[in-house]
Every structure is written in C-alpha cells, then in structure tokens.
Design a protein around this motif. Structure first.
Motif, PDB file in Angstrom:
ATOM      1  N   GLN A  14       0.828  -1.204   0.000  1.00 35.94           N
ATOM      2  CA  GLN A  14       0.000   0.000   0.000  1.00 35.94           C
ATOM      3  C   GLN A  14       0.863   1.254   0.000  1.00 35.94           C
ATOM      4  O   GLN A  14       0.554   2.231  -0.688  1.00 35.94           O
ATOM      5  CB  GLN A  14      -0.941  -0.005   1.213  1.00 35.94           C
TER       6      GLN A  14
ATOM      7  N   ASP B 195       2.225   1.741  -3.451  1.00 37.70           N
ATOM      8  CA  ASP B 195       1.144   2.208  -4.320  1.00 37.70           C
ATOM      9  C   ASP B 195       0.861   3.694  -4.088  1.00 37.70           C
ATOM     10  O   ASP B 195       0.702   4.461  -5.045  1.00 37.70           O
ATOM     11  CB  ASP B 195      -0.110   1.368  -4.073  1.00 37.70           C
TER      12      ASP B 195
ATOM     13  N   ARG C 165       8.217  -1.762  -8.855  1.00 32.33           N
ATOM     14  CA  ARG C 165       7.238  -2.809  -8.514  1.00 32.33           C
ATOM     15  C   ARG C 165       7.820  -4.204  -8.762  1.00 32.33           C
ATOM     16  O   ARG C 165       7.607  -5.123  -7.966  1.00 32.33           O
ATOM     17  CB  ARG C 165       5.952  -2.617  -9.323  1.00 32.33           C
TER      18      ARG C 165
END
Length: 139
Positions: free
Chosen positions: A45, A48, A123
C-alpha cells in the motif's frame, strides 16, 4: 539380495515387476502470520501511494508546462473567433500546432514513459524480493 545379484525374474520372485509401496502424509503449508501479512500489505500500500503521488505530481507539473507553452505560442481565442466570423458556415480546418507546442507534447510523453518504466522497475523489484510465503499470501 538374490534379486540384486541375479536380477529379475528369479526363483524367489517370478515376476520382473518389483512391488513398491509408499505412504504419504499431507502437511499443511506454512503461511504468514496475521502480523506478517499486515506488514506485507502495508508495504504494498505504501508503494502504491508513493507511486500515485509521484504520478499526480508529474501530471500537474506537465499540465502547467503545457498550459504555459500553449498560452505563449497559440493564437488567442479572440483572433480565432474573428477569423471564424469571416467564414461564417465554412468548417474551420484544424491547423498544425506550432513547433513549440509539438515539442512540449513530445517531452510530456517521454517523461510519462520514463516515469512509468521507473515505477514498473520498482514494482518488479518488490515482487522479486518477496519470499514464497509472501507470494502465496498475495495470491
């Protein structure tokens, strides 16, 4: 021992098929604890949120630059409306934007591509760093 010395089939075992038996015990796979799973989800999270903030900041910066360039090189709306009144019902042909505006759009697209590639690399690095248990928890 006789079978290993003389081979199969033999007098003791007339078949060339060797009887084999196996037993299996099913074990539950290990899993992340709730604390470990929460920490993993927090990491994801956070990444992100960082990437969303980075993209938003880049978009705002590029929008401001594009507006500045368009304001300095594009004809004003008054000139366009005067030009359109002279032709009345004739369709206005869309003109090619000035080179400065084209260069601005090209720079914008290149910066967006570069940002997306960097974020994808980050990522992928996170995904590669996950253990098998963490990967299983995400599935």
């Amino acid at each position: 021992e006789e079978s290993s010395a003389s081979g199969l089939p033999s007098h003791a075992c007339p078949s060339d098929h060797l009887p084999i038996a196996a037993t299996f015990e099913f074990c539950r796979p290990t899993a992340l604890t709730a604390i470990e799973r929460d920490a993993l989800m927090a990491r994801i999270q956070e990444l992100d949120n960082q990437q969303a903030a980075r993209w938003e900041a880049l978009t705002q910066s590029l929008d401001q630059e594009q507006q500045r360039v368009e304001a300095s090189v594009m004809p004003s709306s008054n000139q366009q409306s005067d030009h359109q009144e002279g032709k009345k019902k004739a369709k206005a042909k869309r003109e090619k934007p000035p080179p400065e505006a084209i260069a601005c759009v090209q720079r914008r697209r290149e910066q967006e591509r570069q940002c997306k590639a960097e974020m994808q690399t980050i990522r992928q690095r996170l995904a590669n760093s996950l253990s098998e248990l963490e990967t299983d928890a995400l599935e």
